[in-house]
Enzyme design. Structure first.
Site: not given
Length: 241
Positions: A163, A170
């Site tokens: 995660y 991103e």
């Protein structure tokens, strides 16, 4: 007596209707999760084959982008599943996760082609692929009532590392897109115009990046709570969202 029999008949019909709907919902969810598992497996194989053949990550995104866009957009059905009550997941949590992925695929990497060969793009692609294969496999086997422990373990342990890595990928990709967004003026609306409003896509990307600050911890700790609940049987009391 007749009234009692009629009430019993109505109740039986309602129960039968609910059972039918439940069966159809389970069948659809099973199909959906099998399809998504297969789709992300296809992506994983394509990525591995590309790298083995080319010995470089450059050009990888262009090679797999059609499959990526298809299955990531198809994930929008998860919002429908939440809204209809087919799954017991927060619409808010699902909405944030799905919309951020679609944003990255369609409004960042798809439109700003100069960044498609960035290492950060490959980072979040690898993370997404591993995460989604694990997640959809977990849902599929769970629906079939045959969940291997190693899949459950992977589902609630791999995210601890994946995660943060995915979020880093991103954010770095959005950061790499900033100069191109500023120079091109893409998706921006300047004054004067007939709508009398302005919008700057370049500055909106800063807002998106800043939104990770409050959202990431919430989603991450939500998963940690789910991990304690599933793997250790803790009873977690959460506020309604």
């Amino acid at each position: 007596m007749a009234s009692s029999e009629e009430e019993g008949s109505v109740e039986e019909k309602e129960n039968a209707k609910k059972k039918t709907i439940g069966t159809l919902a389970t069948a659809w969810l099973t199909f959906y999760n099998i399809a998504m598992t297969a789709g992300w497996l296809v992506l994983a194989i394509a990525m591995a084959r590309f790298y083995i053949e080319k010995r470089t990550h450059k050009g990888l995104y262009r090679a797999i982008q059609k499959t990526l866009k298809l299955f990531q957009t198809f994930a929008s059905f998860e919002l429908v599943h939440c809204a209809l009550g087919l799954v017991r997941t927060s619409v808010l949590v699902t909405g944030v996760q799905v919309s951020s992925r679609i944003f990255m695929v369609w409004l960042i990497t798809n439109t700003i082609r100069q960044i498609q060969d960035e290492e950060s793009v490959i980072l979040f692609l690898v993370v997404w692929t591993v995460t989604e294969i694990t997640r959809y496999s977990y849902y599929t086997f769970n629906l079939l009532n045959h969940l291997p422990y190693f899949i459950k373990w992977a589902r609630y342990n791999l995210f601890i590392v994946l995660y943060p890595l995915g979020v880093a990928g991103e954010l770095l990709t959005i950061y790499a897109a900033l100069p191109y967004a500023r120079r091109s003026g893409m998706y921006s609306l300047r004054l004067p115009n007939k709508y009398n409003i302005s919008f700057d896509y370049y500055y909106s990307l800063f807002i998106v990046m800043c939104s990770y600050i409050p959202l990431f911890p919430q989603l991450y700790f939500h998963m940690l709570r789910q991990r304690r609940k599933v793997l250790h049987g803790e009873i977690i009391v959460e506020k309604d969202e």
